[in-house]
Design a protein around this motif. Structure first.
Motif, PDB file in Angstrom:
ATOM      1  N   GLY A  57       3.968  -5.064  -0.464  1.00 36.22           N
ATOM      2  CA  GLY A  57       3.766  -6.483  -0.719  1.00 36.22           C
ATOM      3  C   GLY A  57       2.307  -6.879  -0.793  1.00 36.22           C
ATOM      4  N   PHE A  58       2.000  -8.030  -0.205  1.00 33.02           N
ATOM      5  CA  PHE A  58       0.657  -8.588  -0.246  1.00 33.02           C
ATOM      6  C   PHE A  58      -0.369  -7.651   0.387  1.00 33.02           C
ATOM      7  CE2 PHE A  58      -2.636 -11.573   1.315  1.00 33.02           C
ATOM      8  CZ  PHE A  58      -3.050 -12.056   0.085  1.00 33.02           C
ATOM      9  N   THR A  59       0.011  -6.979   1.458  1.00 33.07           N
ATOM     10  CA  THR A  59      -0.891  -6.053   2.145  1.00 33.07           C
ATOM     11  C   THR A  59      -1.328  -4.927   1.215  1.00 33.07           C
ATOM     12  OG1 THR A  59       0.300  -6.536   4.174  1.00 33.07           O
ATOM     13  CG2 THR A  59      -1.191  -4.671   4.220  1.00 33.07           C
ATOM     14  N   ASP A  60      -0.426  -4.492   0.367  1.00 31.54           N
ATOM     15  CA  ASP A  60      -0.745  -3.409  -0.564  1.00 31.54           C
ATOM     16  C   ASP A  60      -1.807  -3.852  -1.576  1.00 31.54           C
ATOM     17  OD1 ASP A  60      -0.196  -0.687  -1.267  1.00 31.54           O
ATOM     18  OD2 ASP A  60       0.802  -1.428  -3.071  1.00 31.54           O
ATOM     19  N   LEU A  61      -1.845  -5.128  -1.890  1.00 29.23           N
ATOM     20  CA  LEU A  61      -2.863  -5.647  -2.811  1.00 29.23           C
ATOM     21  C   LEU A  61      -4.224  -5.736  -2.140  1.00 29.23           C
ATOM     22  CD1 LEU A  61      -0.798  -8.519  -4.455  1.00 29.23           C
ATOM     23  CD2 LEU A  61      -1.318  -6.260  -5.426  1.00 29.23           C
ATOM     24  N   ALA A  71       4.270  -5.759   6.111  1.00 28.91           N
ATOM     25  CA  ALA A  71       2.973  -5.202   5.721  1.00 28.91           C
ATOM     26  C   ALA A  71       3.068  -3.743   5.299  1.00 28.91           C
ATOM     27  CB  ALA A  71       1.982  -5.338   6.864  1.00 28.91           C
ATOM     28  N   GLY A  72       4.021  -3.004   5.841  1.00 27.42           N
ATOM     29  CA  GLY A  72       4.124  -1.598   5.499  1.00 27.42           C
ATOM     30  C   GLY A  72       5.209  -0.908   6.285  1.00 27.42           C
ATOM     31  N   SER A  73       5.333   0.372   6.025  1.00 27.78           N
ATOM     32  CA  SER A  73       6.338   1.169   6.714  1.00 27.78           C
ATOM     33  C   SER A  73       5.834   2.593   6.879  1.00 27.78           C
ATOM     34  CB  SER A  73       7.655   1.169   5.927  1.00 27.78           C
ATOM     35  OG  SER A  73       7.452   1.739   4.647  1.00 27.78           O
ATOM     36  N   ALA A  74       6.461   3.289   7.809  1.00 26.81           N
ATOM     37  CA  ALA A  74       6.135   4.700   8.041  1.00 26.81           C
ATOM     38  C   ALA A  74       7.407   5.437   8.397  1.00 26.81           C
ATOM     39  CB  ALA A  74       5.108   4.836   9.158  1.00 26.81           C
ATOM     40  N   SER A 124       4.376  -5.503  10.442  1.00 26.99           N
ATOM     41  CA  SER A 124       4.303  -6.841   9.875  1.00 26.99           C
ATOM     42  C   SER A 124       3.210  -7.632  10.581  1.00 26.99           C
ATOM     43  CB  SER A 124       5.649  -7.561  10.006  1.00 26.99           C
ATOM     44  OG  SER A 124       5.989  -7.705  11.367  1.00 26.99           O
ATOM     45  N   PHE A 125       2.739  -8.676   9.900  1.00 28.40           N
ATOM     46  CA  PHE A 125       1.770  -9.604  10.463  1.00 28.40           C
ATOM     47  C   PHE A 125       2.388 -10.992  10.394  1.00 28.40           C
ATOM     48  CE2 PHE A 125      -0.930  -6.167   8.758  1.00 28.40           C
ATOM     49  CZ  PHE A 125      -1.567  -5.803   9.932  1.00 28.40           C
TER      50      PHE A 125
END
Length: 185
Positions: free
Chosen positions: A98-102, A69-72, A63-64
């Motif tokens: 979410g937004f990061t993926d865009l 923001a993402g996962s692993a 996250s930011f």
């Protein structure tokens, strides 16, 4: 784990090399292998020393400023035989959300086969999709013979055993860093 990785000079160096690689996609294939694989010598493990169980799943969230923001996911899939070698199949998947993926979508899948006793990688399959960058790679690693083959085309020779950044997570679980005082890494 993250605190240990960041405060230990050995771990920090490996993380730094991996970060540098991740941000310079124009490296040639031999530099890629040298950065991807850190040179480590380890002893053969006993069954009781294996630092994971089949089915173990490690989940990571990025996250930011508290915005997801993402996962692993790093998962021990199963035992398999590859080229007459008993292995553990490990899978790593990373995705933005979410937004990061865009802004910069990431959808990476990396499968690693670790030799059962040493936990050294013998095969790695990568499917990398990051932004507009995409790549598929297959690494076959012949640890005892000192070479690896990339995509059945290029050969890279090495003098010492090699590891992948993902298999290092398991290696570090069982490592007493106090004994590394004079060892070469």
């Amino acid at each position: 784990l993250l605190k240990m990785l960041m405060t230990n000079p050995i771990c920090f160096k490996i993380l730094t090399l991996h970060f540098i690689y991740s941000n310079k996609r124009d490296l040639n294939i031999k530099k890629l292998i040298l950065i991807l694989f850190s040179h480590l010598s380890i002893t053969t493990l006993q069954a009781s020393d294996i630092p994971f169980e089949i089915g173990e799943t490690l989940k990571y969230r990025a996250s930011f400023s508290s915005i997801p923001a993402g996962s692993a996911i790093l998962k021990v899939i199963k035992k398999e035989v590859i080229n007459d070698i008993n292995t553990f199949h490990i899978s790593f998947k990373a995705q933005t959300e979410g937004f990061t993926d865009l802004i910069f979508p990431i959808d990476d899948v990396i499968n690693i086969w670790l030799e059962e006793n040493s936990l050294l990688p013998i095969k790695i399959e990568e499917i990398i999709n990051e932004g507009k960058y995409s790549r598929k790679r297959l690494y076959i690693i012949y640890q005892n013979q000192g070479y690896g083959i990339i995509n059945n085309e290029d050969t890279l020779k090495f003098e010492e055993e090699v590891h992948s950044p993902y298999s290092l997570l398991y290696f570090f679980r069982k490592t007493n860093f106090k004994t590394f005082n004079k060892k070469k890494i």
